[in-house]
Design a protein around this motif. Structure first.
Motif, PDB file in Angstrom:
ATOM      1  N   LYS A  18      -7.586   5.534 -11.247  1.00 32.32           N
ATOM      2  CA  LYS A  18      -7.990   4.133 -11.333  1.00 32.32           C
ATOM      3  C   LYS A  18      -7.524   3.340 -10.124  1.00 32.32           C
ATOM      4  O   LYS A  18      -8.293   2.531  -9.566  1.00 32.32           O
ATOM      5  N   GLU A  19      -6.278   3.538  -9.715  1.00 28.50           N
ATOM      6  CA  GLU A  19      -5.706   2.767  -8.610  1.00 28.50           C
ATOM      7  C   GLU A  19      -5.938   3.421  -7.249  1.00 28.50           C
ATOM      8  O   GLU A  19      -5.551   2.874  -6.227  1.00 28.50           O
ATOM      9  N   ARG A  20      -6.537   4.610  -7.254  1.00 23.63           N
ATOM     10  CA  ARG A  20      -6.846   5.359  -6.026  1.00 23.63           C
ATOM     11  C   ARG A  20      -5.572   5.643  -5.213  1.00 23.63           C
ATOM     12  O   ARG A  20      -5.511   5.451  -4.003  1.00 23.63           O
ATOM     13  N   MET A 201       2.062   6.701   4.723  1.00 26.15           N
ATOM     14  CA  MET A 201       1.777   5.502   3.943  1.00 26.15           C
ATOM     15  C   MET A 201       0.339   5.040   4.182  1.00 26.15           C
ATOM     16  O   MET A 201      -0.169   5.087   5.306  1.00 26.15           O
ATOM     17  N   TYR A 202      -0.291   4.551   3.095  1.00 31.88           N
ATOM     18  CA  TYR A 202      -1.681   4.115   3.152  1.00 31.88           C
ATOM     19  C   TYR A 202      -1.849   2.771   2.443  1.00 31.88           C
ATOM     20  O   TYR A 202      -0.998   2.336   1.672  1.00 31.88           O
ATOM     21  N   SER A 203      -2.991   2.141   2.704  1.00 31.08           N
ATOM     22  CA  SER A 203      -3.381   0.947   1.955  1.00 31.08           C
ATOM     23  C   SER A 203      -4.892   0.807   1.984  1.00 31.08           C
ATOM     24  O   SER A 203      -5.579   1.440   2.796  1.00 31.08           O
ATOM     25  N   TYR A 204      -5.396  -0.045   1.087  1.00 32.24           N
ATOM     26  CA  TYR A 204      -6.807  -0.423   1.092  1.00 32.24           C
ATOM     27  C   TYR A 204      -6.984  -1.852   1.598  1.00 32.24           C
ATOM     28  O   TYR A 204      -8.081  -2.401   1.519  1.00 32.24           O
ATOM     29  N   ASN A 317       2.643   6.564  -2.175  1.00 33.60           N
ATOM     30  CA  ASN A 317       2.392   6.265  -0.759  1.00 33.60           C
ATOM     31  C   ASN A 317       1.216   5.316  -0.575  1.00 33.60           C
ATOM     32  O   ASN A 317       0.572   5.319   0.462  1.00 33.60           O
ATOM     33  N   LEU A 318       0.973   4.474  -1.594  1.00 37.65           N
ATOM     34  CA  LEU A 318      -0.075   3.462  -1.488  1.00 37.65           C
ATOM     35  C   LEU A 318       0.514   2.068  -1.619  1.00 37.65           C
ATOM     36  O   LEU A 318       1.000   1.682  -2.688  1.00 37.65           O
ATOM     37  N   VAL A 319       0.463   1.306  -0.543  1.00 34.19           N
ATOM     38  CA  VAL A 319       0.886  -0.086  -0.589  1.00 34.19           C
ATOM     39  C   VAL A 319      -0.081  -0.852  -1.490  1.00 34.19           C
ATOM     40  O   VAL A 319      -1.302  -0.768  -1.320  1.00 34.19           O
ATOM     41  N   GLY A 320       0.455  -1.547  -2.467  1.00 36.75           N
ATOM     42  CA  GLY A 320      -0.375  -2.253  -3.434  1.00 36.75           C
ATOM     43  C   GLY A 320      -0.521  -1.528  -4.751  1.00 36.75           C
ATOM     44  O   GLY A 320      -1.151  -2.050  -5.681  1.00 36.75           O
ATOM     45  N   SER A 321       0.059  -0.336  -4.869  1.00 42.92           N
ATOM     46  CA  SER A 321      -0.001   0.380  -6.152  1.00 42.92           C
ATOM     47  C   SER A 321       0.916  -0.261  -7.194  1.00 42.92           C
ATOM     48  O   SER A 321       0.665  -0.158  -8.396  1.00 42.92           O
TER      49      SER A 321
END
Length: 347
Positions: A18-20, A201-204, A317-321
């Motif tokens: 859901k949160e990718r 680290m990743y983000s959308y 490793n997702l900023v905003g998770s």
């Protein structure tokens, strides 16, 4: 416990989809034992590197909880008085800073200006330049007047730890916490450091160069954490290492049980109200049962439910998770009954 673990696996997979979220580690501690520890997804998406139990993830601001334990250790050793003004331990401070108490740094009630702004270090130069710049700024409020989160507080705490322990902050942490808590992989760094087995680290979030309304896409996220700020956000480690540390804290191996209770008690504001933080920990709830947390970088979190002898660590490793938002759902599978919680709280 097997049923709770199965529910957790299902929930984690659903949440990641859901949160990718590319990669995740999770550890659950119940009654001072790690009862669940698993890793999922990719530590590095583009090279198809799996996240494993030994992959390093940044704790970012959740590091502050470790600094809170360090200050309680020094207090119990008689090396720091948390009620003392910081000028007792540090020289050359601006006059307006001198009366701030150590505990107000820990709880973000100091009123100090922040050494960071939206662009990073103040002035866009070196850490030394930013330190000079922040000392020239006026304080935002009187000490104890209100909660204002900032990094300057923890820069000062690192200086106090180094001076009173007679060793650099990172050496103190390695000696007094990482080693005794069996945190075999814990270290310090940021996304610019070349650390073996570190997650990317990743983000959308949109890039600055994206056109308005551009489709979301997964991109690298870079953050800079200079050594002077490590006490507020520099630890790189694993969920298992954090779990071992939480067990050591809970069992009174790093600080006393009385020190642990004091560390998790909200700091009072001048008007008598509870602040949002205790000594290095965000206080989520005080009743009917306590909840305290370490949270960092919108991608790492651990929540402790002391009265139920439960704690959950989630590193991504997702900023905003923002794992602090879904940890409570995981906790439901392991929660004690109200009678159990009341019994534990009374002990």
């Amino acid at each position: 416990m097997a049923q709770a673990n199965d529910l957790t696996r299902q929930w984690v997979k659903e949440t990641m989809a859901k949160e990718r979220i590319p990669g995740m580690q999770i550890a659950v501690i119940k009654d001072d034992r790690v009862v669940f520890s698993e890793s999922y997804g990719w530590a590095n998406v583009e090279n198809r590197v799996h996240a494993t139990k030994t992959t390093l993830f940044p704790l970012n601001s959740a590091t502050k909880s470790f600094t809170g334990v360090a200050m309680m250790q020094l207090a119990e050793a008689g090396l720091v008085d948390l009620n003392a003004p910081i000028s007792r331990y540090l020289d050359g401070l601006p006059e307006a800073w001198r009366a701030i108490r150590v505990r107000q740094l820990l709880a973000h009630t100091s009123g100090l200006p922040d050494i960071l702004d939206e662009q990073g270090l103040l002035g866009g130069g070196s850490e030394a330049d930013a330190w000079q710049a922040v000392q020239r700024l006026p304080i935002g409020s009187a000490p104890g007047e209100r909660f204002t989160y900032n990094q300057t507080n923890y820069v000062l705490l690192a200086q106090i730890i180094a001076k009173q322990s007679k060793m650099p902050y990172e050496q103190y942490m390695a000696t007094r916490q990482f080693t005794p808590a069996h945190m075999a992989r814990a270290t310090f760094g940021d996304s610019y450091d070349l650390l073996a087995n570190a997650a990317t680290m990743y983000s959308y979030f949109p890039r600055k160069t994206d056109a308005p309304g551009a489709s979301q896409r997964l991109s690298h996220w870079f953050y800079d954490m200079s050594p002077g700020l490590w006490s507020g956000g520099g630890i790189m480690t694993t969920a298992d290492d954090v779990a071992h540390w939480l067990v050591s804290v809970s069992k009174g191996e790093l600080i006393s049980k009385a020190g642990m209770r004091a560390m998790w008690t909200p700091e009072k504001l001048n008007n008598g109200a509870d602040g949002d933080w205790a000594a290095g920990w965000h206080v989520l709830k005080t009743t009917p049962v306590r909840e305290v947390a370490g949270m960092g970088g919108a991608r790492a979190a651990f929540i402790v439910y002391p009265d139920e002898r439960l704690a959950i660590v989630v590193l991504t490793n997702l900023v905003g998770s923002n794992p602090q938002n879904f940890i409570p759902k995981i906790a439901e599978a392991y929660r004690s009954t109200p009678a159990d919680a009341a019994r534990i709280q009374a002990q």
